[in-house]
Design an enzyme around this catalytic site. Structure first.
Site, short mmCIF file in Angstrom:
data_model
loop_
_atom_site.label_atom_id
_atom_site.label_comp_id
_atom_site.label_asym_id
_atom_site.label_seq_id
_atom_site.Cartn_x
_atom_site.Cartn_y
_atom_site.Cartn_z
CG ASN A 159 13.40 9.90 -22.56
OD1 ASN A 159 13.37 8.72 -22.23
ND2 ASN A 159 14.50 10.50 -22.97
CB CYS A 192 16.35 8.06 -25.89
SG CYS A 192 16.67 9.29 -27.16
CD GLU A 213 17.25 8.59 -21.91
OE1 GLU A 213 17.79 9.69 -22.14
OE2 GLU A 213 16.52 8.01 -22.73
#
Length: 964
Positions: free
Chosen positions: A561, A563, A565
């Site tokens: 995604n 970020c 994670e």
């Protein structure tokens, strides 16, 4: 009669007389010099300047001596006039200006304050007025400000209300508004946070008064009266919010009196100033700019939205409220923004795969806009799009490749800025064998054709294990166009290797239309060079993300995604969605130990809250709704890891920190999986459960062996456990799982600010620094360090100046004991191997990933190569930003830099252009094939061809999604 100097007198402004003291004149002149030189109060001046001040003082005494020796004495204004004249006569014009400004400020203060003991006549009444909201002017009342400062400083022995009051008086003017007075009060407290962190509490309390004036109509100083007003206004707040279309009318279903009685107004005091400021600026609901929520209303509103479908909704809302308001757990920003509103888009992340046809490409761009509007962070997989110059059968033409479409994605993210609350943010992923990869690496560069640049979009490499092996073995790599190798994108592990080598054979036989072959090391070098120069593309790995995925039976993880994670399956028909929240690990350390009972209670309630999001959520697209309700993934993470270490007296750079990372994550994983299984017993399993790794009896810890087998290379990570995992296996066998995925560690940049702890799993940035975000600039001081130094009698003005000069680090400060330096290392002082070791221990328990920032103070090609290769070898699935030193350092204008005999390391590492410099000779040496082998086993470390201009993301970048 002429009197001796010892009998001279000065006539004050109120008519009183006092003995003449030329020492007071000298101190006033010295302070003017310090103000001009930006030196702290009391900081020594050099001998030459001291001599100059003594001479001016003596000249002033000589000039007014005849008048001062009379019975009436001389007027104080006459003395100050003479100081100004002599300063200018000697050429100190700027110092004279400082002195004049100082006189003017004190004259204003005298006009606002009645003189003690003087009769209340016209002269002692205030001549300044305050303009109220309705336009009426009332006399300025110093006592009102004094009382509020005294309340804000209550219980804080080191805070001085009178000094704060004096600062505010300098800013007061005729016609000032109430809001401007409060702003001046808060700024006065903020400016002293670096002196003592207790002033952070003062600023927080003052801002709470501002919020109470807006939301409740007044801010009573009496605690009982305040609590009564707080609870009495709650129902009015709900009704006002519904009438104004800010809140859903479903909230009328609740027993509002019961919820009002459950409110804990005193928990407002848990907010630190940056946290309550962020809440005020971005989270509290408002009508025409006026906040209608108090902080505890905000928490309760979020919980009411999350409990709306529960049978015993009041009890659940109160249970959720007690978790959030005590700051043991916090939902992610979209949930905090939108819960209980008319559009409850509560999910954090959306992941999509773009198909290779024009209709689907622009459908995905449109979907991005819809998802971003309601505060979703986006991850797009673009690997399917055919490469530049590949054949287009429909038009008999040649493709322009993926890059022009990414420019459209970039501009869409800028145009749709998450409802005006934060910048739109998207990350585009491309697999390492794509023929457009090299242009993809350049997307964030500031040079080149701007039509082929995406300055506002994030990018990430999606790297198969085969590529990493070829880098290690100094082998070649082949780039293909996806239309000629259509199945590669969906293959992982050994199956990928077999098919990839088959396509290479076809290329050798001339059966491929377009391809390119180059040394894998050369491409790896370019990847690391770009991540160093621009912060992008991020380094993420395809195979561990898929091989360890619980959902390998029904799809492929094509990307992460925004970020890095979230790791969920995507396809043309499914946009993956994840719902996030994070545990405040620091709150669960009690008496130096992790409180497992409290942690279990927190995790179980948090899992219920996250699962509720899936059914309540507003889905902007059908593909997102279908995917989320089918698989029901949630991402429980953590924050405050560094604070937890500090509470246990553990250094981040230590085996003890690695062990704590392991055991704390094991406990969170244990309780999260149990919690999801218990929810399955109550509510049923997710619909795609059958055939999943859960169903096959495989837990995250078991999948480490699968990865090792597929990779064919040992993964050196301790796999021991301390909890009874047989109980978990038995529970899953009986109940199944409610959620396909349970854990992911997000950056928590904003919610950790709200809670007042360190971000996510990050080491502390610095002990004293300024951080910028959309709410402004905030001074952060490490309270744990200050308390430690106070306990040792080391916290004083000199120590503050040392921290400023050495840029918030302790290493070069001689007065700091060695044990304190070792325990309080900052992010750029912690060797990256410790961060990676901690992450590797966590990763074995996590079914998704971690937003893992990596830090380098003195980067080199060799170090970058070793760091990222180690991360891959340890089985990590993704990494996030490469951090360099931030552009904004703590203000040093009040520090006498000349008294320091050594440069701080941040100055030593700067090149002539002001950027952190790399040793280029060393980098070139490291690139020789006969260079010594690196510690991680690769004979081909990567050079930095031109990496002296550092552009990587900085921690204080207000435009960076991670920093929000």
């Amino acid at each position: 009669m002429i009197r001796a100097r010892s009998e001279w007198v000065i006539r004050k402004r109120d008519g009183r007389v006092a003995p003449f003291d030329d020492g007071l004149i000298g101190r006033a002149i010295a302070n003017a010099f310090r103000a001009e030189l930006n030196l702290a109060d009391g900081q020594p001046l050099d001998e030459k300047m001291d001599g100059e001040i003594r001479e001016i003082t003596e000249e002033v005494s000589d000039a007014i001596g005849e008048e001062a020796a009379t019975a009436d004495g001389t007027d104080v204004e006459r003395v100050q006039d003479m100081v100004e004249i002599l300063l200018m006569k000697r050429g100190h014009y700027r110092v004279a200006r400082r002195y004049i400004v100082h006189r003017a400020e004190h004259a204003k203060i005298r006009s606002l304050q009645a003189v003690d003991g003087v009769e209340d006549d016209a002269e002692s009444k205030p001549r300044i007025h305050v303009k109220l909201e309705d336009g009426v002017s009332v006399p300025f009342d110093t006592q009102r400000i004094r009382r509020r400062f005294e309340m804000a400083c209550k219980g804080l022995d080191d805070c001085e209300p009178e000094k704060l009051l004096e600062e505010v008086m300098k800013s007061v003017f005729d016609g000032i508004s109430i809001a401007e007075i409060y702003r001046a009060m808060i700024l006065a407290a903020r400016s002293r946070i670096e002196i003592d962190p207790a002033y952070d509490t003062v600023a927080s309390r003052l801002l709470r008064m501002v919020i109470a004036n807006e939301a409740l109509g007044s801010a009573p100083l009496d605690a009982d009266e305040q609590d009564k007003l707080y609870r009495n206004q709650f129902e009015h707040y709900i009704i006002d919010g519904i009438v104004a279309d800010r809140l859903t009318s479903d909230l009328r279903q609740y027993d509002l009196t019961k919820l009002a009685n459950a409110l804990q107004p005193e928990r407002d005091s848990l907010f630190k100033y940056p946290g309550i400021q962020a809440v005020y600026d971005r989270y509290l609901l408002h009508i025409d700019g006026r906040r209608i929520e108090m902080p505890q209303y905000f928490w309760m509103r979020v919980c009411m939205g999350l409990a709306i479908n529960e049978d015993n909704k009041e009890e659940r809302a109160i249970e959720f409220y007690n978790l959030l308001s005590s700051m043991r757990f916090t939902s992610a920003t979209p949930t905090l923004f939108n819960s209980a509103t008319k559009h409850p888009q509560l999910s954090s992340c959306y992941l999509s795969t773009v198909s290779d046809n024009l209709e689907h490409i622009f459908k995905c761009v449109s979907d991005n806009a819809k998802l971003s509007k309601w505060a979703g962070g986006l991850g797009n997989d673009w690997t399917n799009i055919r490469a530049t110059n590949s054949y287009i059968k429909g038009t008999n033409g040649r493709s322009q490749g993926v890059i022009p479409f990414l420019k459209v994605v970039n501009d869409t993210a800028v145009a749709v800025n998450q409802g005006g609350k934060r910048k739109g943010a998207v990350c585009s992923y491309l697999e390492t064998w794509h023929l457009d990869l090299e242009e993809f690496l350049d997307l964030r560069k500031n040079t080149g054709d701007d039509r082929r640049r995406t300055h506002d979009m994030h990018t990430a490499n999606w790297i198969p294990d085969l590529f990493m092996k070829r880098v290690q073995n100094n082998e070649e790599w082949t780039l293909f166009s996806p239309d000629e190798v259509p199945d590669l994108h969906d293959l992982v592990g050994k199956a990928f290797v077999e098919r990839y080598e088959y396509y290479e054979q076809l290329a050798d036989e001339g059966k491929m239309d377009i391809f390119r072959r180059l040394p894998a090391v050369e491409l790896w070098r370019k990847m690391l060079t770009r991540v160093f120069e621009t912060g992008h593309p991020w380094i993420t790995w395809k195979d561990p993300s898929n091989i360890r995925s619980p959902q390998d039976h029904c799809g492929v993880v094509h990307s992460s995604n925004l970020c890095t994670e979230i790791l969920l399956n995507t396809s043309a028909s499914e946009t993956a969605v994840c719902n996030l929240g994070s545990i405040n690990l620091w709150k669960h350390v009690v008496d130096g130990q992790l409180d497992l009972k409290m942690l279990e209670d927190t995790v179980r309630t948090a899992m219920r809250m996250l699962d509720n999001v899936i059914d309540i959520n507003y889905y902007p697209t059908e593909e997102a709704k279908n995917s989320n309700q089918k698989h029901r993934p949630v991402g429980l993470g953590l924050m405050g890891f560094q604070d937890a270490l500090a509470a246990m007296n553990i250094s981040y750079a230590s085996p003890e920190a690695v062990e704590f990372a392991d055991r704390s994550m094991e406990a969170i994983s244990y309780f999260a999986i149990l919690g999801s299984s218990d929810l399955a017993a109550e509510r049923g399993t997710y619909s795609s459960y059958s055939g999943s790794k859960w169903d096959r009896g495989l837990l995250p810890i078991d999948t480490m062996d699968l990865l090792e087998s597929e990779r064919g290379v040992p993964i050196d990570v301790d796999r021991s456990a301390q909890l009874d995992w047989e109980l978990v296996r038995k529970r899953i066998a009986e109940n199944g799982m409610r959620n396909s995925n349970c854990m992911a560690i997000a950056p928590t940049a904003t919610i950790s600010t709200i809670i007042g702890v360190s971000q996510s799993i990050e080491p502390i940035y610095k002990h004293l620094y300024v951080k910028s975000n959309l709410s402004g600039e905030f001074t952060h001081v490490n309270t744990s360090l200050v308390n430690e130094l106070k306990s040792r009698g080391l916290w004083d003005q000199d120590m503050l100046n040392d921290l400023k000069y050495f840029d918030g680090t302790l290493t070069d400060i001689p007065r700091i004991p060695a044990d304190v330096k070792a325990r309080f290392l900052t992010s750029f002082e912690v060797d990256p191997k410790w961060i990676i070791e901690c992450a590797a221990r966590r990763q074995k328990w996590i079914d998704m990933g971690q937003s893992l920032n990596l830090y380098m103070c003195e980067p080199s090609g060799r170090k970058l190569h070793d760091m990222y290769m180690l991360a891959w070898q340890k089985g990590l699935k993704t990494t996030y930003y490469l951090r360099t030193l931030a552009a904004t350092q703590i203000e040093k204008s009040t520090v006498d830099v000349n008294r320091y005999g050594v440069q701080p390391r941040w100055m030593k590492n700067k090149s002539a252009s002001g950027d952190v410099a790399m040793n280029r000779d060393s980098a070139e040496t490291q690139m020789r094939t006969d260079a010594p082998e690196s510690p991680v086993g690769s004979p081909h470390p990567v050079p930095a061809t031109d990496m002296t201009n550092v552009q990587a993301c900085s921690l204080d970048d207000p435009d960076c999604e991670a920093c929000q």
